[in-house]
Design a protein around this motif. Structure first.
Motif, PDB file in Angstrom:
ATOM      1  N   GLU A  56     -12.000   5.652  -4.481  1.00 25.16           N
ATOM      2  CA  GLU A  56     -12.621   4.381  -4.053  1.00 25.16           C
ATOM      3  C   GLU A  56     -13.271   4.567  -2.695  1.00 25.16           C
ATOM      4  N   SER A  57     -12.498   5.177  -1.792  1.00 23.49           N
ATOM      5  CA  SER A  57     -12.965   5.356  -0.437  1.00 23.49           C
ATOM      6  C   SER A  57     -14.184   6.286  -0.402  1.00 23.49           C
ATOM      7  N   LEU A  58     -14.137   7.370  -1.166  1.00 22.40           N
ATOM      8  CA  LEU A  58     -15.256   8.321  -1.191  1.00 22.40           C
ATOM      9  C   LEU A  58     -16.497   7.698  -1.822  1.00 22.40           C
ATOM     10  N   HIS A  59     -16.260   6.883  -2.841  1.00 20.55           N
ATOM     11  CA  HIS A  59     -17.383   6.203  -3.502  1.00 20.55           C
ATOM     12  C   HIS A  59     -18.085   5.266  -2.510  1.00 20.55           C
ATOM     13  N   MET A  60     -17.298   4.492  -1.781  1.00 15.92           N
ATOM     14  CA  MET A  60     -17.878   3.538  -0.822  1.00 15.92           C
ATOM     15  C   MET A  60     -18.587   4.282   0.309  1.00 15.92           C
ATOM     16  N   ALA A  61     -17.977   5.397   0.736  1.00 17.58           N
ATOM     17  CA  ALA A  61     -18.554   6.166   1.838  1.00 17.58           C
ATOM     18  C   ALA A  61     -19.901   6.757   1.426  1.00 17.58           C
ATOM     19  N   GLU A  82     -17.873   7.838  11.833  1.00 18.17           N
ATOM     20  CA  GLU A  82     -17.077   8.901  11.226  1.00 18.17           C
ATOM     21  C   GLU A  82     -15.759   8.361  10.669  1.00 18.17           C
ATOM     22  N   PHE A  83     -15.222   9.057   9.706  1.00 17.74           N
ATOM     23  CA  PHE A  83     -13.872   8.735   9.246  1.00 17.74           C
ATOM     24  C   PHE A  83     -13.310   9.902   8.455  1.00 17.74           C
ATOM     25  N   CYS A  84     -12.074   9.769   8.109  1.00 12.24           N
ATOM     26  CA  CYS A  84     -11.349  10.825   7.441  1.00 12.24           C
ATOM     27  C   CYS A  84     -10.689  10.241   6.201  1.00 12.24           C
ATOM     28  N   THR A  85     -10.714  10.979   5.111  1.00 13.20           N
ATOM     29  CA  THR A  85     -10.002  10.471   3.938  1.00 13.20           C
ATOM     30  C   THR A  85      -9.453  11.624   3.102  1.00 13.20           C
ATOM     31  N   TYR A  86      -8.613  11.232   2.173  1.00 12.17           N
ATOM     32  CA  TYR A  86      -7.971  12.171   1.260  1.00 12.17           C
ATOM     33  C   TYR A  86      -8.938  12.492   0.120  1.00 12.17           C
ATOM     34  N   ILE A 138     -13.170  -6.718  -2.366  1.00 12.82           N
ATOM     35  CA  ILE A 138     -12.779  -7.007  -0.969  1.00 12.82           C
ATOM     36  C   ILE A 138     -12.985  -5.782  -0.081  1.00 12.82           C
ATOM     37  N   GLY A 139     -12.697  -4.592  -0.631  1.00 11.84           N
ATOM     38  CA  GLY A 139     -12.896  -3.368   0.154  1.00 11.84           C
ATOM     39  C   GLY A 139     -14.362  -3.240   0.551  1.00 11.84           C
ATOM     40  N   LYS A 140     -15.233  -3.515  -0.398  1.00 11.39           N
ATOM     41  CA  LYS A 140     -16.670  -3.422  -0.131  1.00 11.39           C
ATOM     42  C   LYS A 140     -17.078  -4.476   0.921  1.00 11.39           C
ATOM     43  N   TYR A 198      -4.970  -7.488  -4.945  1.00  7.75           N
ATOM     44  CA  TYR A 198      -6.358  -7.941  -4.838  1.00  7.75           C
ATOM     45  C   TYR A 198      -7.350  -6.787  -4.897  1.00  7.75           C
ATOM     46  N   GLN A 199      -6.872  -5.593  -5.215  1.00  4.10           N
ATOM     47  CA  GLN A 199      -7.792  -4.444  -5.246  1.00  4.10           C
ATOM     48  C   GLN A 199      -8.713  -4.516  -6.468  1.00  4.10           C
ATOM     49  N   GLY A 200      -9.863  -3.886  -6.343  1.00  9.52           N
ATOM     50  CA  GLY A 200     -10.804  -3.836  -7.463  1.00  9.52           C
ATOM     51  C   GLY A 200     -11.603  -5.118  -7.637  1.00  9.52           C
ATOM     52  N   ILE A 217       0.842  -1.200   0.000  1.00 13.03           N
ATOM     53  CA  ILE A 217       0.000   0.000   0.000  1.00 13.03           C
ATOM     54  C   ILE A 217       0.883   1.259   0.000  1.00 13.03           C
ATOM     55  N   TRP A 218       0.474   2.251  -0.785  1.00 16.79           N
ATOM     56  CA  TRP A 218       1.155   3.560  -0.829  1.00 16.79           C
ATOM     57  C   TRP A 218       2.685   3.381  -0.930  1.00 16.79           C
ATOM     58  N   ASP A 219       3.086   2.549  -1.867  1.00 16.04           N
ATOM     59  CA  ASP A 219       4.515   2.305  -2.123  1.00 16.04           C
ATOM     60  C   ASP A 219       5.281   1.929  -0.855  1.00 16.04           C
ATOM     61  N   LEU A 235      -8.744   0.981   6.527  1.00 13.23           N
ATOM     62  CA  LEU A 235      -9.271   0.123   5.453  1.00 13.23           C
ATOM     63  C   LEU A 235      -8.169  -0.073   4.409  1.00 13.23           C
ATOM     64  N   ARG A 236      -7.811  -1.324   4.202  1.00 12.64           N
ATOM     65  CA  ARG A 236      -6.735  -1.641   3.256  1.00 12.64           C
ATOM     66  C   ARG A 236      -7.071  -2.922   2.509  1.00 12.64           C
ATOM     67  N   VAL A 237      -6.693  -2.942   1.236  1.00 16.00           N
ATOM     68  CA  VAL A 237      -6.753  -4.192   0.480  1.00 16.00           C
ATOM     69  C   VAL A 237      -5.415  -4.343  -0.240  1.00 16.00           C
ATOM     70  N   HIS A 238      -4.835  -5.507  -0.100  1.00 15.47           N
ATOM     71  CA  HIS A 238      -3.566  -5.840  -0.778  1.00 15.47           C
ATOM     72  C   HIS A 238      -3.656  -5.368  -2.224  1.00 15.47           C
TER      73      HIS A 238
HETATM   74  C1  LIG Z   1      -9.697   1.844  -0.856  1.00 16.24           C
HETATM   75  C2  LIG Z   1      -9.516   0.315  -0.960  1.00 16.24           C
HETATM   76  C3  LIG Z   1      -9.579  -0.268   0.419  1.00 16.24           C
HETATM   77  C4  LIG Z   1     -10.659  -0.237  -1.829  1.00 16.24           C
HETATM   78  O1  LIG Z   1     -10.572  -1.651  -1.820  1.00 16.24           O
HETATM   79  P1  LIG Z   1     -10.971  -2.521  -3.126  1.00 16.24           P
HETATM   80  O2  LIG Z   1     -11.020  -3.942  -2.730  1.00 16.24           O
HETATM   81  O3  LIG Z   1     -10.065  -2.164  -4.234  1.00 16.24           O
HETATM   82  O4  LIG Z   1     -12.420  -1.958  -3.411  1.00 16.24           O
HETATM   83  P2  LIG Z   1     -13.615  -2.702  -4.127  1.00 16.24           P
HETATM   84  O5  LIG Z   1     -13.111  -3.552  -5.258  1.00 16.24           O
HETATM   85  O6  LIG Z   1     -14.453  -3.363  -3.099  1.00 16.24           O
HETATM   86  O7  LIG Z   1     -14.381  -1.462  -4.733  1.00 16.24           O
HETATM   87  C5  LIG Z   1     -15.016  -0.580  -3.867  1.00 16.24           C
HETATM   88  C6  LIG Z   1     -15.864   0.389  -4.652  1.00 16.24           C
HETATM   89  O8  LIG Z   1     -15.036   1.447  -5.133  1.00 16.24           O
HETATM   90  C7  LIG Z   1     -15.370   1.688  -6.484  1.00 16.24           C
HETATM   91  N1  LIG Z   1     -14.223   2.293  -7.146  1.00 16.24           N
HETATM   92  C8  LIG Z   1     -13.047   1.721  -7.432  1.00 16.24           C
HETATM   93  N2  LIG Z   1     -12.232   2.620  -8.032  1.00 16.24           N
HETATM   94  C9  LIG Z   1     -12.941   3.778  -8.122  1.00 16.24           C
HETATM   95  C10 LIG Z   1     -12.650   5.077  -8.618  1.00 16.24           C
HETATM   96  N3  LIG Z   1     -11.454   5.370  -9.155  1.00 16.24           N
HETATM   97  N4  LIG Z   1     -13.603   6.007  -8.530  1.00 16.24           N
HETATM   98  C11 LIG Z   1     -14.803   5.745  -7.966  1.00 16.24           C
HETATM   99  N5  LIG Z   1     -15.130   4.524  -7.479  1.00 16.24           N
HETATM  100  C12 LIG Z   1     -14.195   3.567  -7.552  1.00 16.24           C
HETATM  101  C13 LIG Z   1     -15.734   0.334  -7.004  1.00 16.24           C
HETATM  102  O9  LIG Z   1     -16.495   0.422  -8.192  1.00 16.24           O
HETATM  103  C14 LIG Z   1     -16.543  -0.222  -5.856  1.00 16.24           C
HETATM  104  O10 LIG Z   1     -17.848   0.300  -5.840  1.00 16.24           O
HETATM  105  P3  LIG Z   1     -19.117  -0.557  -6.341  1.00 16.24           P
HETATM  106  O11 LIG Z   1     -19.082  -1.793  -5.526  1.00 16.24           O
HETATM  107  O12 LIG Z   1     -20.258   0.361  -6.030  1.00 16.24           O
HETATM  108  O13 LIG Z   1     -18.900  -0.795  -7.773  1.00 16.24           O
HETATM  109  C15 LIG Z   1      -8.180  -0.070  -1.652  1.00 16.24           C
HETATM  110  O14 LIG Z   1      -8.130   0.566  -2.905  1.00 16.24           O
HETATM  111  C16 LIG Z   1      -6.957   0.309  -0.856  1.00 16.24           C
HETATM  112  O15 LIG Z   1      -6.485  -0.455  -0.015  1.00 16.24           O
HETATM  113  N6  LIG Z   1      -6.400   1.505  -1.127  1.00 16.24           N
HETATM  114  C17 LIG Z   1      -5.209   1.986  -0.431  1.00 16.24           C
HETATM  115  C18 LIG Z   1      -5.505   2.323   1.015  1.00 16.24           C
HETATM  116  C19 LIG Z   1      -6.625   3.331   1.151  1.00 16.24           C
HETATM  117  O16 LIG Z   1      -6.718   4.303   0.404  1.00 16.24           O
HETATM  118  N7  LIG Z   1      -7.492   3.104   2.138  1.00 16.24           N
HETATM  119  C20 LIG Z   1      -8.603   3.976   2.470  1.00 16.24           C
HETATM  120  C21 LIG Z   1      -8.143   5.033   3.413  1.00 16.24           C
HETATM  121  S1  LIG Z   1      -9.515   6.005   3.919  1.00 16.24           S
END
Ligand SMILES: CC(C)(COP(=O)(O)OP(=O)(O)OC[C@H]1O[C@@H](n2cnc3c(N)ncnc32)[C@H](O)[C@@H]1OP(=O)(O)O)[C@@H](O)C(=O)NCCC(=O)NCCS
Length: 273
Positions: free
Chosen positions: A120-125, A111-115, A86-88, A81-83, A27-29, A75-78
């Motif tokens: 991905e994180s904002l979409h899930m939130a 609550e949480f904080c993100t960049y 697993i994050g969801k 294995y991203q995309g 994660i993050w290099d 919240l982290r996904v290897h």
């Molecule tokens: C953020 C993170 C945990 C997501 O995990 P992931 O397993 O890749 O996520 P998923 O495959 O479950 O996808 C989650 C959702 O994000 C969406 N998504 C993925 N990339 C996206 C992008 N660039 N823009 C918008 N949505 C995006 C997916 O479509 C999915 O939504 P859906 O189920 O409604 O289609 C992972 O990318 C990660 O570990 N990132 C580095 C660490 C990090 O940033 N952690 C969060 C800190 S707050």
């Protein structure tokens, strides 16, 4: 071929440490802070991992903060294995768990904080019903050579944070501005004063300097005091409330930057549900 239905989310165990460390190296290099706080997160509980065929491929942490704040973090996904969902899956697990805690304590807020560029994180939130409630600017700058010792303040109460009415960001963890937060702040952060300003120095691993007053003074003179707090660290990070954006040009002229370049928008968002 990856099968999400063979991925299992469960409570972390001591023997997961190795797997968590190797996952977070992707994660993050390799700059993820998780390895540095495992000794705190493991005993704290509310910490979950995603396991796939015996391998740790993700994690998520819930932390109970003062004033009934349930903080989602870690919240982290290897990377490999991203995309794949697993994050969801981790988020859903964390939500179910959080809802169980809320059924026992209805006052809990999530609550949480993100960049701001963490799409991905904002979409899930957003899908989970979180809304941005507060925004800040976080800047990083190369350290300076000179150090000056500031005055450390230990005797303070919540009125010190009157410029931060709702949240007090201690690094990337934002605590409610509430008298109940004082012990938490005192145990995890340091308040320091220079001839010009007062600041909160805190954060999980990489620390930040939070401005407790509007920076309408000579910021360059503050740098040696900031560096003192950081010691030998090669970089300094500061957090400024978005209401003080008129000082952005001065701050950036000193070499403070966002990781991705010059900033025009707040880059640190606090979301709440
Ligand atoms: C953020 C993170 C945990 C997501 O995990 P992931 O397993 O890749 O996520 P998923 O495959 O479950 O996808 C989650 C959702 O994000 C969406 N998504 C993925 N990339 C996206 C992008 N660039 N823009 C918008 N949505 C995006 C997916 O479509 C999915 O939504 P859906 O189920 O409604 O289609 C992972 O990318 C990660 O570990 N990132 C580095 C660490 C990090 O940033 N952690 C969060 C800190 S707050």
């Amino acid at each position: 071929m990856f099968h999400l239905d063979q991925c299992n989310v469960r409570i972390v165990q001591d023997q997961d440490v190795k797997g968590l460390i190797s996952m977070s190296k992707t994660i993050w290099d390799g700059h993820d802070y998780i390895p540095t706080i495992l000794d705190k997160w493991l005993p704290d509980g509310h910490f979950f991992v995603a396991e796939y065929h015996g391998k740790i491929v993700g994690c998520v942490k819930l932390s109970l903060f003062p004033d009934n704040s349930l903080w989602f973090e870690g919240l982290r996904v290897h990377q490999r294995y991203q995309g794949k969902g697993i994050g969801k899956l981790l988020n859903e697990f964390a939500f179910n768990y959080a809802n169980t805690l809320k059924s026992l304590n209805p006052l809990l807020s999530f609550e949480f904080c993100t960049y701001y560029m963490n799409h991905e994180s904002l979409h899930m939130a957003k899908a989970a019903g979180f809304k941005p409630v507060k925004k800040y600017y976080v800047f990083e700058k190369r350290g300076v050579r000179k150090m000056l010792e500031p005055t450390i303040i230990t005797d303070f109460d919540i009125s010190l944070f009157k410029q931060h009415k709702d949240y007090i960001p201690c690094g990337w963890q934002a605590i409610h501005n509430n008298p109940a937060s004082i012990d938490w702040i005192k145990s995890k952060c340091t308040v320091f004063q220079t001839p010009q300003g007062v600041y909160l120095y805190g954060g999980l691993s990489q620390k930040n300097v939070l401005f407790l007053q509007e920076p309408k003074y000579d910021l360059r003179k503050e740098l040696p005091y900031f560096q003192y707090m950081y010691g030998a660290s090669k970089s300094i990070e500061i957090i400024i409330a978005s209401k003080w954006k008129k000082h952005l040009d001065t701050i950036q002229a000193l070499g403070f930057k966002d990781w991705e370049g010059p900033l025009t928008k707040p880059n640190m968002l606090v979301l709440r549900k």
